[in-house]
Design a protein around this motif. Structure first.
Motif, PDB file in Angstrom:
ATOM      1  N   THR A   1       0.928  -1.227   0.149  1.00  0.00           N
ATOM      2  CA  THR A   1      -0.268   0.062  -0.028  1.00  0.00           C
ATOM      3  C   THR A   1       0.887   1.253  -0.042  1.00  0.00           C
ATOM      4  O   THR A   1       0.630   2.635  -0.015  1.00  0.00           O
ATOM      5  N   ASP A   2       2.006   1.119  -0.166  1.00  0.00           N
ATOM      6  CA  ASP A   2       3.085   2.290  -0.398  1.00  0.00           C
ATOM      7  C   ASP A   2       2.986   2.927  -1.606  1.00  0.00           C
ATOM      8  O   ASP A   2       2.340   2.327  -2.578  1.00  0.00           O
ATOM      9  N   ASP A   3       3.565   4.155  -1.736  1.00  0.00           N
ATOM     10  CA  ASP A   3       3.751   4.800  -2.906  1.00  0.00           C
ATOM     11  C   ASP A   3       4.895   4.970  -3.356  1.00  0.00           C
ATOM     12  O   ASP A   3       5.302   5.797  -4.115  1.00  0.00           O
ATOM     13  N   CYS A   4       5.791   4.055  -3.022  1.00  0.00           N
ATOM     14  CA  CYS A   4       7.276   4.284  -3.620  1.00  0.00           C
ATOM     15  C   CYS A   4       7.295   3.762  -5.213  1.00  0.00           C
ATOM     16  O   CYS A   4       6.365   3.052  -5.749  1.00  0.00           O
ATOM     17  N   ASP A   5       8.422   4.374  -6.001  1.00  0.00           N
ATOM     18  CA  ASP A   5       8.422   4.274  -7.304  1.00  0.00           C
ATOM     19  C   ASP A   5       8.752   2.767  -7.530  1.00  0.00           C
ATOM     20  O   ASP A   5       9.291   2.149  -6.647  1.00  0.00           O
ATOM     21  N   PRO A   6       8.319   2.379  -8.764  1.00  0.00           N
ATOM     22  CA  PRO A   6       8.495   0.698  -9.358  1.00  0.00           C
ATOM     23  C   PRO A   6      10.063   0.618  -9.203  1.00  0.00           C
ATOM     24  O   PRO A   6      10.402  -0.697  -8.599  1.00  0.00           O
ATOM     25  N   ASN A   7      10.789   1.859  -9.353  1.00  0.00           N
ATOM     26  CA  ASN A   7      12.441   1.310  -9.084  1.00  0.00           C
ATOM     27  C   ASN A   7      12.867   1.768  -7.720  1.00  0.00           C
ATOM     28  O   ASN A   7      14.288   2.363  -7.950  1.00  0.00           O
ATOM     29  N   ALA A   8      12.196   1.662  -6.998  1.00  0.00           N
ATOM     30  CA  ALA A   8      12.528   1.976  -5.196  1.00  0.00           C
ATOM     31  C   ALA A   8      12.129   0.845  -4.495  1.00  0.00           C
ATOM     32  O   ALA A   8      11.371   0.044  -4.578  1.00  0.00           O
ATOM     33  N   SER A   9      13.004   1.069  -3.456  1.00  0.00           N
ATOM     34  CA  SER A   9      12.836  -0.279  -2.393  1.00  0.00           C
ATOM     35  C   SER A   9      12.029   0.412  -1.346  1.00  0.00           C
ATOM     36  O   SER A   9      12.188   1.567  -0.936  1.00  0.00           O
ATOM     37  N   CYS A  10      10.973  -0.271  -0.771  1.00  0.00           N
ATOM     38  CA  CYS A  10      10.178   0.263   0.405  1.00  0.00           C
ATOM     39  C   CYS A  10      10.934  -0.321   1.875  1.00  0.00           C
ATOM     40  O   CYS A  10      11.121  -1.430   2.158  1.00  0.00           O
ATOM     41  N   GLU A  11      11.035   0.413   3.038  1.00  0.00           N
ATOM     42  CA  GLU A  11      11.331   0.146   3.961  1.00  0.00           C
ATOM     43  C   GLU A  11      10.507   0.471   5.259  1.00  0.00           C
ATOM     44  O   GLU A  11      10.002   1.592   5.207  1.00  0.00           O
ATOM     45  N   ASN A  12       9.646  -0.562   5.685  1.00  0.00           N
ATOM     46  CA  ASN A  12       8.484  -0.021   6.758  1.00  0.00           C
ATOM     47  C   ASN A  12       9.476   0.494   7.886  1.00  0.00           C
ATOM     48  O   ASN A  12      10.382   0.201   8.293  1.00  0.00           O
ATOM     49  N   THR A  13       8.772   1.632   8.458  1.00  0.00           N
ATOM     50  CA  THR A  13       9.036   2.192   9.773  1.00  0.00           C
ATOM     51  C   THR A  13       7.738   2.281  10.781  1.00  0.00           C
ATOM     52  O   THR A  13       6.676   1.691  10.233  1.00  0.00           O
ATOM     53  N   GLU A  14       7.951   2.458  11.738  1.00  0.00           N
ATOM     54  CA  GLU A  14       6.874   2.542  13.133  1.00  0.00           C
ATOM     55  C   GLU A  14       5.899   3.702  12.551  1.00  0.00           C
ATOM     56  O   GLU A  14       6.135   4.751  12.756  1.00  0.00           O
ATOM     57  N   GLY A  15       4.795   3.201  12.132  1.00  0.00           N
ATOM     58  CA  GLY A  15       3.840   3.989  11.770  1.00  0.00           C
ATOM     59  C   GLY A  15       3.746   4.738  10.314  1.00  0.00           C
ATOM     60  O   GLY A  15       2.859   5.473   9.769  1.00  0.00           O
ATOM     61  N   SER A  16       4.866   4.132   9.566  1.00  0.00           N
ATOM     62  CA  SER A  16       4.959   4.766   7.997  1.00  0.00           C
ATOM     63  C   SER A  16       5.804   3.850   7.477  1.00  0.00           C
ATOM     64  O   SER A  16       6.203   2.971   7.751  1.00  0.00           O
ATOM     65  N   TYR A  17       6.632   4.416   6.555  1.00  0.00           N
ATOM     66  CA  TYR A  17       7.470   3.711   5.845  1.00  0.00           C
ATOM     67  C   TYR A  17       8.393   4.609   4.965  1.00  0.00           C
ATOM     68  O   TYR A  17       8.203   5.871   5.012  1.00  0.00           O
ATOM     69  N   ARG A  18       9.376   3.997   4.489  1.00  0.00           N
ATOM     70  CA  ARG A  18      10.465   5.071   3.704  1.00  0.00           C
ATOM     71  C   ARG A  18      10.715   4.333   2.182  1.00  0.00           C
ATOM     72  O   ARG A  18      10.924   3.172   2.015  1.00  0.00           O
ATOM     73  N   CYS A  19      11.083   5.202   1.390  1.00  0.00           N
ATOM     74  CA  CYS A  19      11.280   4.915  -0.091  1.00  0.00           C
ATOM     75  C   CYS A  19      12.569   5.259  -0.312  1.00  0.00           C
ATOM     76  O   CYS A  19      13.027   6.493  -0.321  1.00  0.00           O
ATOM     77  N   ARG A  20      13.252   4.347  -0.931  1.00  0.00           N
ATOM     78  CA  ARG A  20      14.760   4.533  -1.451  1.00  0.00           C
ATOM     79  C   ARG A  20      14.833   4.141  -2.835  1.00  0.00           C
ATOM     80  O   ARG A  20      14.665   3.042  -3.435  1.00  0.00           O
ATOM     81  N   CYS A  21      15.512   5.128  -3.897  1.00  0.00           N
ATOM     82  CA  CYS A  21      15.675   4.456  -5.060  1.00  0.00           C
ATOM     83  C   CYS A  21      16.865   3.679  -5.137  1.00  0.00           C
ATOM     84  O   CYS A  21      17.870   3.642  -4.440  1.00  0.00           O
ATOM     85  N   GLU A  22      16.636   2.621  -6.095  1.00  0.00           N
ATOM     86  CA  GLU A  22      17.543   1.589  -6.273  1.00  0.00           C
ATOM     87  C   GLU A  22      18.845   2.020  -6.867  1.00  0.00           C
ATOM     88  O   GLU A  22      18.767   3.104  -7.533  1.00  0.00           O
ATOM     89  N   ALA A  23      19.836   1.199  -6.729  1.00  0.00           N
ATOM     90  CA  ALA A  23      21.104   1.559  -7.533  1.00  0.00           C
ATOM     91  C   ALA A  23      20.826   1.639  -9.264  1.00  0.00           C
ATOM     92  O   ALA A  23      20.032   0.956  -9.626  1.00  0.00           O
ATOM     93  N   GLY A  24      21.414   2.820  -9.497  1.00  0.00           N
ATOM     94  CA  GLY A  24      21.190   3.194 -11.098  1.00  0.00           C
ATOM     95  C   GLY A  24      20.026   4.097 -11.339  1.00  0.00           C
ATOM     96  O   GLY A  24      19.774   4.252 -12.290  1.00  0.00           O
ATOM     97  N   TYR A  25      19.237   4.521 -10.154  1.00  0.00           N
ATOM     98  CA  TYR A  25      18.379   5.463 -10.049  1.00  0.00           C
ATOM     99  C   TYR A  25      18.616   6.549  -9.216  1.00  0.00           C
ATOM    100  O   TYR A  25      19.319   6.467  -8.232  1.00  0.00           O
ATOM    101  N   TYR A  26      17.945   7.633  -9.279  1.00  0.00           N
ATOM    102  CA  TYR A  26      18.097   8.761  -8.480  1.00  0.00           C
ATOM    103  C   TYR A  26      16.548   9.502  -8.281  1.00  0.00           C
ATOM    104  O   TYR A  26      15.848   9.578  -9.153  1.00  0.00           O
ATOM    105  N   GLY A  27      16.689   9.966  -6.993  1.00  0.00           N
ATOM    106  CA  GLY A  27      15.306  10.721  -6.593  1.00  0.00           C
ATOM    107  C   GLY A  27      14.780  10.542  -5.130  1.00  0.00           C
ATOM    108  O   GLY A  27      15.683  10.059  -4.417  1.00  0.00           O
ATOM    109  N   ASP A  28      13.534  10.885  -5.028  1.00  0.00           N
ATOM    110  CA  ASP A  28      13.240  10.864  -3.498  1.00  0.00           C
ATOM    111  C   ASP A  28      12.499   9.536  -2.836  1.00  0.00           C
ATOM    112  O   ASP A  28      12.145   9.276  -2.030  1.00  0.00           O
TER     113      ASP A  28
END
Length: 270
Positions: A34-61
């Motif tokens: 149910t996250d809104d991460c980019d298809p080329n990003a990895s999702c990391e669950n956090t307490e009450g939320s989550y974090r999105c990080r672009c994968e290697a070879g990509y840049y962005g938020d």
């Protein structure tokens, strides 16, 4: 979240949690997708939320990721003898023409020794990094991929003696002294046929050497045969150059003639 109501209150779990309000459990947006991460990003669950990080070879938020052009930014690991091809999220390395390898390591191909060069058969092949060079050898003209023989004889660039004959050969020429001369063709010396006794004048003439040949000075009563270059007897009787009496017969002799009175006459014939 506590919401006051008339005579009581309600409990509602805040965003990022699920439950009846009295008990709230963290929602794993990554696991429930149910996250809104980019298809080329990895999702990391956090307490009450989550974090999105672009994968290697990509840049962005993380919510928006763009491809990194490693080739343009010179972030690739391709060999100097390879070219970089940008791909989605990565890159590829391919060895350039004239090199062989996996792109990360490329080694020069020696086209000359492997026989893959396209030089003319007469040309000289020189290997260079990533390619080769063709050069026509002396005696030929062209770009190395096509070589044409230079006719030194026709262009008069040969080094033959003036008394020699030039013969064109592939990539070169040869010199041969003309008849009447001796030498290697580069230098020719007149042959003195008279001194060497190889003239054809014969005993009835005197040999006179000339440049490249000889001539004969025939004795009186002899003449030069232009075909054999020899002195042959002059037939005064046949030529009518005799001085016999009208009542005498002319008899040719070597170098002269005799006169003989006809039957019924006496005298010396003259």
């Amino acid at each position: 979240i506590c919401s006051n109501t008339t005579g009581s209150y309600d409990c509602t779990c805040v965003e990022g949690y699920t439950g009846d309000g009295r008990t709230c459990v963290d929602v794993d947006e990554c696991g429930t997708q149910t996250d809104d991460c980019d298809p080329n990003a990895s999702c990391e669950n956090t307490e009450g939320s989550y974090r999105c990080r672009c994968e290697a070879g990509y840049y962005g938020d993380g919510f928006s990721c763009r491809d990194v052009d490693e080739c343009l930014l010179d972030l690739h690991t391709c060999d100097n003898g390879a070219y970089c091809i940008n791909t989605e999220g990565s890159f590829e390395c391919r060895c350039a023409d004239g090199y062989a390898g996996n792109g990360q390591i490329c080694e020069d191909i020696d086209e000359c020794s492997e026989g893959t060069a396209q030089c003319a058969p007469e040309a000289l092949c020189e290997n260079i990094m990533g390619s080769y060079r063709c050069q026509c050898p002396p005696g030929y003209t062209g770009d190395g991929f096509e070589c044409v023989d230079i006719d030194e004889c026709l262009l008069q660039t040969d080094t033959c003696d003036v008394h020699a004959t030039c013969t064109n050969t592939p990539g070169n020429f040869s010199c041969a002294c003309n008849e009447g001369f001796s030498g290697d063709g580069q230098e020719c010396t007149d042959i003195d046929e008279c001194a060497m006794g190889i003239d054809t004048c014969g005993p009835n003439g005197t040999c006179i050497n000339t440049v490249g040949s000889f001539t004969c000075e025939c004795d009186s009563g002899f003449e030069l045969d232009e075909q054999t270059l020899s002195c042959i007897d002059t037939d005064e009787c046949a030529l009518g150059t005799f001085n016999c009496h009208a009542m005498a017969n002319c008899v040719n002799t070597p170098g002269s003639y005799d006169c003989a009175c006809r039957c019924g006459y006496v005298g010396d014939g003259r």
